[in-house]
Design an enzyme around this catalytic site. Structure first.
Site, PDB file in Angstrom:
ATOM      1  CB  CYS A  11      -0.955  -0.005   1.188  1.00 21.32           C
ATOM      2  SG  CYS A  11      -2.152  -1.319   1.089  1.00 21.32           S
TER       3      CYS A  11
HETATM    4  C1  UDX Z   1      -0.842   0.417   5.626  1.00 25.35           C
HETATM    5  C2  UDX Z   1      -1.709   1.404   6.392  1.00 25.35           C
HETATM    6  O1  UDX Z   1      -1.338   1.384   7.755  1.00 25.35           O
HETATM    7  C3  UDX Z   1      -3.188   1.013   6.277  1.00 25.35           C
HETATM    8  O2  UDX Z   1      -4.012   1.970   6.914  1.00 25.35           O
HETATM    9  C4  UDX Z   1      -3.557   0.956   4.796  1.00 25.35           C
HETATM   10  O3  UDX Z   1      -4.876   0.579   4.617  1.00 25.35           O
HETATM   11  C5  UDX Z   1      -2.651  -0.002   4.084  1.00 25.35           C
HETATM   12  O4  UDX Z   1      -1.292   0.357   4.267  1.00 25.35           O
HETATM   13  P1  UDX Z   1       0.167  -1.988   6.034  1.00 25.35           P
HETATM   14  O5  UDX Z   1       0.753  -1.882   4.687  1.00 25.35           O
HETATM   15  O6  UDX Z   1      -0.448  -3.259   6.459  1.00 25.35           O
HETATM   16  O7  UDX Z   1      -0.954  -0.821   6.230  1.00 25.35           O
HETATM   17  O8  UDX Z   1       1.364  -1.701   7.029  1.00 25.35           O
HETATM   18  P2  UDX Z   1       1.753  -0.748   8.229  1.00 25.35           P
HETATM   19  O9  UDX Z   1       1.618  -1.464   9.503  1.00 25.35           O
HETATM   20  O10 UDX Z   1       1.085   0.532   8.107  1.00 25.35           O
HETATM   21  O11 UDX Z   1       3.319  -0.594   7.891  1.00 25.35           O
HETATM   22  C6  UDX Z   1       3.724  -0.172   6.631  1.00 25.35           C
HETATM   23  C7  UDX Z   1       5.246  -0.152   6.542  1.00 25.35           C
HETATM   24  O12 UDX Z   1       5.764   0.968   7.260  1.00 25.35           O
HETATM   25  C8  UDX Z   1       5.914  -1.391   7.120  1.00 25.35           C
HETATM   26  O13 UDX Z   1       7.007  -1.757   6.304  1.00 25.35           O
HETATM   27  C9  UDX Z   1       6.419  -0.904   8.491  1.00 25.35           C
HETATM   28  O14 UDX Z   1       7.565  -1.617   8.898  1.00 25.35           O
HETATM   29  C10 UDX Z   1       6.771   0.557   8.168  1.00 25.35           C
HETATM   30  N1  UDX Z   1       6.702   1.434   9.346  1.00 25.35           N
HETATM   31  C11 UDX Z   1       5.492   1.666   9.945  1.00 25.35           C
HETATM   32  C12 UDX Z   1       7.884   2.041   9.809  1.00 25.35           C
HETATM   33  O15 UDX Z   1       8.973   1.842   9.267  1.00 25.35           O
HETATM   34  N2  UDX Z   1       7.805   2.875  10.896  1.00 25.35           N
HETATM   35  C13 UDX Z   1       6.619   3.124  11.535  1.00 25.35           C
HETATM   36  O16 UDX Z   1       6.624   3.879  12.523  1.00 25.35           O
HETATM   37  C14 UDX Z   1       5.429   2.496  11.042  1.00 25.35           C
END
Ligand code: UDX
Length: 428
Positions: free
Chosen positions: A266
């Site tokens: 996403c």
């Molecule tokens: C995301 C959005 O959170 C969600 O609302 C949307 O519908 C789809 O995309 P998701 O892809 O499942 O969800 O993952 P998320 O938990 O948000 O993490 C995304 C990426 O960001 C991961 O690789 C995570 O490791 C990274 N991340 C997240 C960070 O590096 N630091 C953070 O503080 C948060």
């Protein structure tokens, strides 16, 4: 209510199970016969916490899957489009699956008499797609008129992998983008029983809300990584900085975990697609472009850190702990681990990998150039340097790292854990 869902991928399956759990009668449609058969056997085709047991409680009474639309849609009240959409390259957005679904649904609508079925776009599509692409196709293939014979809504999802079912049943808000009040009323009825703010807007605004949400989350991650990179050069722990700035409610402590960058299906895609939309409008999205550039470079900083500390990585035995883009999923889509592994191989290292969930998917990417360990301990035992790339719980066992050079890309080990270890964090 009777609900139809076209596309039983991540969004479609979780939405379908969530709506069935709420008491609706749900039919999932997917061209992938294998996926359909798995669902009807109560087996989840995706790795998602709690989905298997939910399917066992819902299939076949409240939830069933079919390959053909005709079989399932004779009398549904609402039809959700949940097929994939993405950018086909740096300039074009690929709506082909959404368009095919709209045509198929249009044909099914053509046979309907009376009632007022509502078509709901839940796929992530660029602003203007429902009005400009979906509605014309629905009208062409049904011979009917949107807003008169059937309703059309945009209802983006905000599901996170790993917590998708609770995200569906306890959302922060429900976005209802409507063409007409009658359709809005049907969608409100569908979500009756979910306790969340309902935000009613027009179709295009609803589509933009989804893009802007993910682009902001991506921006927050690239921001804290940029701050983290500066902190690293100054010998400061970025997590201490994040904790303090996050105390300001305008900033909030959420989503400020510095590391090797964001991955998944996403954030990278939606930020890129929004940039494509902006350029098409003649606007250069400087900030979004930078968010993606920072993210693109971030994983390689961990490899640079190792080379700076150990010298040439040629012939070095490198252990990778974690491949999935985040814990709780087997998903490798745009996972930062892919860049780290590829770069280590390019620099001549011998790579052994371990991930508790994503090894099967990884073998499709690297069938033979890396070694697959059975456990974290086995992976580390054969290595000089260890790269921690996903914050799986089991990697928090500090005993794994005795005598190894450790490079932590996800703050798996806390400062209090690492005394006596040959340890380095990407931004701390
Ligand atoms: C995301 C959005 O959170 C969600 O609302 C949307 O519908 C789809 O995309 P998701 O892809 O499942 O969800 O993952 P998320 O938990 O948000 O993490 C995304 C990426 O960001 C991961 O690789 C995570 O490791 C990274 N991340 C997240 C960070 O590096 N630091 C953070 O503080 C948060």
């Amino acid at each position: 209510m009777r609900i139809g869902i076209v596309g039983a991928g991540y969004v479609g399956l979780v939405t379908g199970a969530g709506l069935a759990q709420m008491g609706h009668q749900v039919t999932l449609i997917d061209i992938d016969r294998h996926k359909v058969e798995m669902i009807n056997r109560c087996e989840s085709p995706i790795h998602e916490e709690g989905l298997d047991s939910l399917l066992r409680s819902l299939v076949p009474d409240r939830l069933k899957a079919n390959v053909e639309i005709e079989d399932g849609f004779g009398n549904v009240d609402a039809i959700f489009i949940c097929v994939q959409s993405s950018s086909s390259d740096n300039e074009h957005l690929d709506l082909s699956y959404v368009m095919a679904a709209a045509r198929d649904i249009g044909r099914a609508l053509g046979n309907r008499r009376g009632e007022y079925p509502v078509v709901v776009v839940k796929s992530t599509v660029s602003p203007g797609s429902t009005e400009g692409v979906v509605i014309p196709l629905l009208e062409q293939s049904s011979g009917k008129r949107a807003g008169i014979d059937f309703g059309v809504m945009a209802n983006p999802e905000f599901l996170r992998e790993g917590t998708a079912i609770s995200d569906f049943l306890e959302p922060d808000r429900i976005i209802i983008g409507g063409l007409d009040a009658k359709g809005e009323a049907v969608l409100e009825e569908v979500y009756r029983g979910i306790n969340a703010t309902v935000v009613k807007v027009d179709l295009k605004t609803a589509e933009m809300i989804k893009f802007a949400s993910n682009a902001f989350l991506a921006t927050k991650v690239s921001f804290i990584n940029e701050i983290g990179n500066i902190c690293k050069l100054l010998g400061i722990d970025a997590y201490k900085v994040a904790g303090a700035i996050g105390a300001d409610p305008r900033i909030s402590p959420h989503y400020l975990r510095a590391g090797i960058g964001f991955g998944g299906s996403c954030l990278p895609k939606d930020t890129k697609d929004l940039s494509i939309v902006a350029r098409r409008l003649g606007y250069e999205p400087t900030l979004l472009r930078s968010v993606l550039e920072v993210n693109e470079r971030q994983p390689l900083r961990l490899v640079d850190l190792a080379e700076k500390k150990l010298g040439s990585l040629r012939g070095r035995r490198a252990a990778i702990l974690g491949l999935a883009f985040k814990p709780g999923t087997d998903d490798l889509r745009k996972a930062p681990s892919i860049q780290v592994v590829e770069e280590l191989l390019r620099r001549g290292a011998v790579v052994v990998v371990y991930d508790p969930a994503a090894q099967i998917r990884a073998k499709a990417i690297w069938p033979d150039v890396v070694t697959y360990a059975e456990s974290a301990r086995q992976a580390v035992s054969q290595a000089d340097a260890v790269f921690i790339l996903t914050e799986w719980e089991e990697f928090k066992d500090v005993r794994l790292y005795a005598g190894k050079a450790v490079f932590d890309g996800r703050r798996v080990l806390k400062p209090s854990d690492v005394s006596g270890l040959n340890y380095d964090g990407i931004c701390w």
